[in-house]
Design a protein around this motif. Structure first.
Motif, PDB file in Angstrom:
ATOM      1  N   TYR A  98       0.826  -1.204   0.000  1.00  0.00           N
ATOM      2  CA  TYR A  98       0.000   0.000   0.000  1.00  0.00           C
ATOM      3  C   TYR A  98       0.864   1.259   0.000  1.00  0.00           C
ATOM      4  O   TYR A  98       0.609   2.193  -0.764  1.00  0.00           O
ATOM      5  N   LEU A  99       1.885   1.294   0.844  1.00  0.00           N
ATOM      6  CA  LEU A  99       2.734   2.484   0.936  1.00  0.00           C
ATOM      7  C   LEU A  99       3.519   2.724  -0.353  1.00  0.00           C
ATOM      8  O   LEU A  99       3.754   3.864  -0.737  1.00  0.00           O
TER       9      LEU A  99
ATOM     10  N   CYS B 295       8.067   0.737  12.400  1.00  0.00           N
ATOM     11  CA  CYS B 295       6.799   0.729  13.132  1.00  0.00           C
ATOM     12  C   CYS B 295       7.016   1.350  14.509  1.00  0.00           C
ATOM     13  O   CYS B 295       7.935   0.956  15.229  1.00  0.00           O
ATOM     14  N   THR B 296       6.167   2.302  14.855  1.00  0.00           N
ATOM     15  CA  THR B 296       6.286   2.996  16.136  1.00  0.00           C
ATOM     16  C   THR B 296       4.926   3.057  16.814  1.00  0.00           C
ATOM     17  O   THR B 296       3.942   3.461  16.198  1.00  0.00           O
ATOM     18  N   LEU B 297       4.906   2.639  18.066  1.00  0.00           N
ATOM     19  CA  LEU B 297       3.694   2.779  18.870  1.00  0.00           C
ATOM     20  C   LEU B 297       3.995   3.809  19.946  1.00  0.00           C
ATOM     21  O   LEU B 297       4.959   3.669  20.692  1.00  0.00           O
TER      22      LEU B 297
ATOM     23  N   GLY C 298       1.545   8.362  -0.126  1.00  0.00           N
ATOM     24  CA  GLY C 298       1.876   8.546   1.285  1.00  0.00           C
ATOM     25  C   GLY C 298       3.123   7.796   1.709  1.00  0.00           C
ATOM     26  O   GLY C 298       3.513   6.802   1.100  1.00  0.00           O
ATOM     27  N   GLN C 299       3.750   8.282   2.743  1.00  0.00           N
ATOM     28  CA  GLN C 299       4.944   7.644   3.287  1.00  0.00           C
ATOM     29  C   GLN C 299       4.655   6.897   4.580  1.00  0.00           C
ATOM     30  O   GLN C 299       5.521   6.214   5.088  1.00  0.00           O
ATOM     31  N   LYS C 300       3.422   7.055   5.117  1.00  0.00           N
ATOM     32  CA  LYS C 300       3.127   6.408   6.391  1.00  0.00           C
ATOM     33  C   LYS C 300       1.640   6.097   6.512  1.00  0.00           C
ATOM     34  O   LYS C 300       0.803   6.682   5.849  1.00  0.00           O
TER      35      LYS C 300
ATOM     36  N   LEU D  56      -0.334   4.100  16.391  1.00  0.00           N
ATOM     37  CA  LEU D  56       0.570   3.118  15.816  1.00  0.00           C
ATOM     38  C   LEU D  56       0.884   3.600  14.415  1.00  0.00           C
ATOM     39  O   LEU D  56      -0.024   3.766  13.594  1.00  0.00           O
ATOM     40  N   CYS D  57       2.141   3.883  14.151  1.00  0.00           N
ATOM     41  CA  CYS D  57       2.543   4.474  12.879  1.00  0.00           C
ATOM     42  C   CYS D  57       3.447   3.499  12.118  1.00  0.00           C
ATOM     43  O   CYS D  57       4.388   2.944  12.685  1.00  0.00           O
ATOM     44  N   VAL D  58       3.157   3.303  10.839  1.00  0.00           N
ATOM     45  CA  VAL D  58       3.966   2.458   9.961  1.00  0.00           C
ATOM     46  C   VAL D  58       4.520   3.362   8.873  1.00  0.00           C
ATOM     47  O   VAL D  58       3.760   3.945   8.101  1.00  0.00           O
TER      48      VAL D  58
END
Length: 145
Positions: free
Chosen positions: A37-38, A102-104, A43-45, A90-92
């Motif tokens: 998808y990215l 991946c950051t939560l 989009g980048q995230k 939650l960011c991808v």
């Protein structure tokens, strides 16, 4: 007695679940689908709002709903009030053609922030190369409760 610093453990646990190979989306590894998808979108995230107000519309609402519920379950198990979490996302992010970051991030109502981050190898989803999971049981992370 529950303490807000336990949110760091919850962040770590949820992120481990998210990057796991068992994070299944329609029978395929979810991170491979996110990578595809990215790469195909401008989009980048991708951002999934787990608590508080939604930050942006996500094409993967099943993922967002599952991890919102998972956060609530973790808070309940630790006897923590959901009001203690002011915001959680939650960011991808696309790190490279084959890696995702991946950051939560969870922020308490008092402003203290807890973060868990992982950089994961994830090739884009290719149904020609991948076998769909036929398992009806086990830790499939995208099928709800």
């Amino acid at each position: 007695m529950a303490r807000r610093k336990e949110l760091q453990g919850i962040c770590n646990d949820l992120l481990d679940s998210f990057i796991s190979r068992y994070n299944d989306l329609d029978g395929y590894w979810a991170l491979g689908k996110f990578q595809t998808y990215l790469q195909s979108s401008a989009g980048q995230k991708l951002t999934f709002s787990l608590a508080g107000t939604a930050t942006e519309k996500s094409p993967f609402t099943q993922t967002q709903l599952y991890y919102r519920q998972a956060l609530c379950r973790h808070l309940a198990i630790r006897k923590m009030q959901s009001s203690w979490v002011g915001k959680a996302n939650l960011c991808v992010r696309k790190h490279s053609r084959t890696k995702l970051k991946c950051t939560l991030r969870a922020t308490t109502g008092l402003g203290r922030e807890f973060t868990a981050t992982a950089c994961v190898f994830a090739r884009p989803h290719d149904p020609q190369m991948e076998l769909r999971s036929g398992v009806k049981h086990g830790p499939s992370r995208q099928k709800g409760l």
